[in-house]
Design an enzyme around this catalytic site. Structure first.
Site, PDB file in Angstrom:
ATOM      1  N   ASP A  80      53.932 -50.248 -12.088  1.00  0.00           N
ATOM      2  CA  ASP A  80      53.727 -50.127 -13.632  1.00  0.00           C
ATOM      3  C   ASP A  80      52.269 -49.771 -13.973  1.00  0.00           C
ATOM      4  O   ASP A  80      51.671 -49.383 -12.958  1.00  0.00           O
ATOM      5  CB  ASP A  80      53.764 -51.679 -14.319  1.00  0.00           C
ATOM      6  CG  ASP A  80      53.663 -51.680 -15.570  1.00  0.00           C
ATOM      7  OD1 ASP A  80      54.101 -50.905 -16.614  1.00  0.00           O
ATOM      8  OD2 ASP A  80      52.506 -52.343 -16.289  1.00  0.00           O
ATOM      9  N   LEU A  81      52.069 -49.209 -15.088  1.00  0.00           N
ATOM     10  CA  LEU A  81      50.928 -48.267 -15.367  1.00  0.00           C
ATOM     11  C   LEU A  81      49.937 -49.296 -16.106  1.00  0.00           C
ATOM     12  O   LEU A  81      48.835 -49.720 -15.568  1.00  0.00           O
ATOM     13  CB  LEU A  81      51.297 -47.307 -16.344  1.00  0.00           C
ATOM     14  CG  LEU A  81      49.802 -46.478 -16.826  1.00  0.00           C
ATOM     15  CD1 LEU A  81      49.207 -45.602 -15.556  1.00  0.00           C
ATOM     16  CD2 LEU A  81      50.284 -45.552 -17.871  1.00  0.00           C
ATOM     17  N   ASP A  82      50.231 -49.586 -17.326  1.00  0.00           N
ATOM     18  CA  ASP A  82      49.278 -50.514 -18.138  1.00  0.00           C
ATOM     19  C   ASP A  82      49.013 -51.865 -17.669  1.00  0.00           C
ATOM     20  O   ASP A  82      49.940 -52.591 -17.489  1.00  0.00           O
ATOM     21  CB  ASP A  82      49.735 -50.604 -19.551  1.00  0.00           C
ATOM     22  CG  ASP A  82      50.019 -49.245 -20.308  1.00  0.00           C
ATOM     23  OD1 ASP A  82      48.956 -48.577 -20.393  1.00  0.00           O
ATOM     24  OD2 ASP A  82      50.952 -48.963 -21.070  1.00  0.00           O
TER      25      ASP A  82
ATOM     26  N   THR B 174      44.619 -50.496 -20.012  1.00  0.00           N
ATOM     27  CA  THR B 174      44.711 -49.667 -21.267  1.00  0.00           C
ATOM     28  C   THR B 174      45.237 -50.939 -22.182  1.00  0.00           C
ATOM     29  O   THR B 174      45.148 -50.912 -23.447  1.00  0.00           O
ATOM     30  CB  THR B 174      46.070 -48.699 -21.186  1.00  0.00           C
ATOM     31  OG1 THR B 174      46.952 -49.219 -20.153  1.00  0.00           O
ATOM     32  CG2 THR B 174      45.321 -47.309 -21.028  1.00  0.00           C
TER      33      THR B 174
ATOM     34  N   LYS C  58      52.724 -57.105 -23.742  1.00  0.00           N
ATOM     35  CA  LYS C  58      52.594 -56.524 -22.352  1.00  0.00           C
ATOM     36  C   LYS C  58      54.319 -56.118 -21.865  1.00  0.00           C
ATOM     37  O   LYS C  58      55.195 -57.018 -21.835  1.00  0.00           O
ATOM     38  CB  LYS C  58      51.887 -57.416 -21.447  1.00  0.00           C
ATOM     39  CG  LYS C  58      50.749 -57.487 -21.682  1.00  0.00           C
ATOM     40  CD  LYS C  58      49.937 -58.221 -20.448  1.00  0.00           C
ATOM     41  CE  LYS C  58      48.375 -58.232 -20.471  1.00  0.00           C
ATOM     42  NZ  LYS C  58      47.897 -59.188 -19.621  1.00  0.00           N
TER      43      LYS C  58
ATOM     44  N   SER D  61      57.180 -47.330 -16.014  1.00  0.00           N
ATOM     45  CA  SER D  61      56.336 -47.492 -17.265  1.00  0.00           C
ATOM     46  C   SER D  61      57.177 -47.557 -18.451  1.00  0.00           C
ATOM     47  O   SER D  61      58.035 -46.572 -18.545  1.00  0.00           O
ATOM     48  CB  SER D  61      55.166 -46.849 -17.215  1.00  0.00           C
ATOM     49  OG  SER D  61      54.319 -47.116 -18.556  1.00  0.00           O
ATOM     50  N   ALA D  62      56.900 -48.659 -19.538  1.00  0.00           N
ATOM     51  CA  ALA D  62      57.513 -48.409 -20.863  1.00  0.00           C
ATOM     52  C   ALA D  62      56.769 -47.400 -21.659  1.00  0.00           C
ATOM     53  O   ALA D  62      57.316 -47.199 -22.606  1.00  0.00           O
ATOM     54  CB  ALA D  62      57.460 -49.931 -21.347  1.00  0.00           C
TER      55      ALA D  62
ATOM     56  N   LYS E 263      62.388 -53.133 -20.314  1.00  0.00           N
ATOM     57  CA  LYS E 263      62.138 -54.321 -19.478  1.00  0.00           C
ATOM     58  C   LYS E 263      62.283 -55.550 -20.304  1.00  0.00           C
ATOM     59  O   LYS E 263      61.924 -55.454 -21.510  1.00  0.00           O
ATOM     60  CB  LYS E 263      60.710 -54.441 -18.843  1.00  0.00           C
ATOM     61  CG  LYS E 263      60.187 -52.844 -17.953  1.00  0.00           C
ATOM     62  CD  LYS E 263      58.997 -53.264 -17.805  1.00  0.00           C
ATOM     63  CE  LYS E 263      58.453 -51.845 -16.953  1.00  0.00           C
ATOM     64  NZ  LYS E 263      57.180 -51.541 -16.677  1.00  0.00           N
TER      65      LYS E 263
ATOM     66  N   GLU F 124      53.711 -55.155 -10.863  1.00  0.00           N
ATOM     67  CA  GLU F 124      53.825 -55.597 -12.400  1.00  0.00           C
ATOM     68  C   GLU F 124      52.855 -56.575 -12.988  1.00  0.00           C
ATOM     69  O   GLU F 124      52.607 -57.617 -12.223  1.00  0.00           O
ATOM     70  CB  GLU F 124      55.384 -56.064 -12.632  1.00  0.00           C
ATOM     71  CG  GLU F 124      56.098 -55.120 -13.087  1.00  0.00           C
ATOM     72  CD  GLU F 124      55.850 -54.564 -14.716  1.00  0.00           C
ATOM     73  OE1 GLU F 124      54.752 -55.309 -15.323  1.00  0.00           O
ATOM     74  OE2 GLU F 124      56.315 -53.610 -15.226  1.00  0.00           O
ATOM     75  N   ASP F 125      52.593 -56.350 -13.930  1.00  0.00           N
ATOM     76  CA  ASP F 125      51.521 -57.365 -14.868  1.00  0.00           C
ATOM     77  C   ASP F 125      52.078 -58.227 -15.759  1.00  0.00           C
ATOM     78  O   ASP F 125      51.631 -58.920 -16.669  1.00  0.00           O
ATOM     79  CB  ASP F 125      50.298 -56.640 -15.322  1.00  0.00           C
ATOM     80  CG  ASP F 125      50.540 -55.894 -16.484  1.00  0.00           C
ATOM     81  OD1 ASP F 125      51.463 -55.064 -16.667  1.00  0.00           O
ATOM     82  OD2 ASP F 125      49.685 -56.033 -17.646  1.00  0.00           O
TER      83      ASP F 125
HETATM   84  C1  BG6 Z   1      53.670 -50.818 -21.879  1.00  0.00           C
HETATM   85  C2  BG6 Z   1      52.621 -51.644 -22.518  1.00  0.00           C
HETATM   86  O1  BG6 Z   1      53.236 -50.249 -20.583  1.00  0.00           O
HETATM   87  O2  BG6 Z   1      53.677 -49.542 -22.829  1.00  0.00           O
HETATM   88  C3  BG6 Z   1      52.978 -52.100 -23.807  1.00  0.00           C
HETATM   89  O3  BG6 Z   1      52.479 -52.775 -21.747  1.00  0.00           O
HETATM   90  C4  BG6 Z   1      53.260 -50.758 -24.721  1.00  0.00           C
HETATM   91  O4  BG6 Z   1      51.752 -52.682 -24.250  1.00  0.00           O
HETATM   92  C5  BG6 Z   1      54.299 -50.092 -23.991  1.00  0.00           C
HETATM   93  O5  BG6 Z   1      53.545 -51.232 -26.025  1.00  0.00           O
HETATM   94  C6  BG6 Z   1      54.658 -48.813 -24.796  1.00  0.00           C
HETATM   95  O6  BG6 Z   1      53.482 -47.818 -24.872  1.00  0.00           O
HETATM   96  P1  BG6 Z   1      53.040 -46.484 -25.662  1.00  0.00           P
HETATM   97  O7  BG6 Z   1      52.035 -45.763 -25.029  1.00  0.00           O
HETATM   98  O8  BG6 Z   1      54.567 -45.634 -25.363  1.00  0.00           O
HETATM   99  O9  BG6 Z   1      52.907 -46.977 -26.872  1.00  0.00           O
HETATM  100 MG    MG Z   2      51.882 -53.590 -17.742  1.00  0.00          MG
END
Ligand code: BG6
Ligand code: MG
Length: 218
Positions: free
Chosen positions: A9-11, A17, A45, A114-115, A145, A169-170
């Site tokens: 996962d990224l964030d 972030t 998250k 990542s989302a 997810k 994953e967090d």
């Molecule tokens: C996820 C974050 O990785 O991405 C969420 O944990 C965030 O908090 C989601 O809303 C979508 O991100 P973005 O950058 O497309 O607004």
């Molecule tokens: Mg995350």
């Protein structure tokens, strides 16, 4: 040594972030008179941008037209983009690079799952793009997810079976997504929150070579 698929996962896993997302959402919430705390932020998250706004509006019992929602989503993202604009390698979370180095040096497959729709520019800014054999982000999936789509697609792109892939994953939703896909879930963060993960670590500095060796040899 076997070859396995490792999906990150990224964030909150590679970069911190979550605080930038929080600040950007807080501006919108404040403007709408909605109280939005750090605890509320936990609910967002791993959750998509669109769903995040719905959660925030729900907290304040605010009804809105689609036009208003689209405007706020755009404003939130513009604000977030300003925050990430200056990101550099020093914002990579501790211990992440040694783990990525170990995986690349040991012929493992590495993907991002990542989302976020901003995943690629963030990886570029912090200089990590070259580690990833595949990237699946918020632009590539229709189901958020805990639906496992993002991780299953990542395994597919790596040319690996989803079962037995390893996911860092967090978020609770992300851990659930990995488990549903019969992957090995590694929770990064608070163990009491990520109880459903197969393994738990507070951060990547706790992950040693011995543990990684166990993952690739079993
Ligand atoms: C996820 C974050 O990785 O991405 C969420 O944990 C965030 O908090 C989601 O809303 C979508 O991100 P973005 O950058 O497309 O607004
Ligand atoms: Mg995350």
């Amino acid at each position: 040594m076997n070859q396995k698929a490792f999906i990150f996962d990224l964030d909150g896993v590679i970069v911190d972030t979550a605080r930038y997302h929080y600040l950007a959402w807080q501006k919108i919430a404040t403007r709408l008179g909605i109280e939005f705390t750090h605890e509320h932020n936990e609910l967002l998250k791993g959750v998509s941008r669109v769903r995040s706004l719905d959660i925030i509006l729900g907290l304040g019992n605010v009804q809105a037209t689609q036009e208003d929602k689209d405007k706020w989503l755009m404003e939130k993202n513009e604000d977030y983009l300003q925050s990430i604009h200056h990101m550099q390698a020093d914002e990579i979370l501790d211990g992440v690079v040694p783990v990525l180095d170990y995986l690349k040096n040991n012929n493992q497959k590495v993907a991002l799952g990542s989302a976020s729709k901003n995943a690629r520019p963030i990886l570029e800014k912090v200089g990590l793009l070259h580690y990833f054999d595949a990237i699946v982000d918020g632009n590539d999936v229709t189901n958020a997810k805990p639906d496992p789509e993002v991780f299953v697609k990542a395994a597919q792109l790596l040319g690996m079976p989803p079962e037995g892939a390893i996911v860092f994953e967090d978020s609770v939703a992300g851990v659930q997504a990995a488990n549903i896909a019969q992957m090995i879930s590694i929770g990064i963060g608070d163990k009491s929150v990520l109880q459903e993960a197969h393994y738990n670590f507070t951060d990547f500095t706790e992950i040693d070579t011995e543990f990684l060796e166990t993952l690739v040899t079993t």
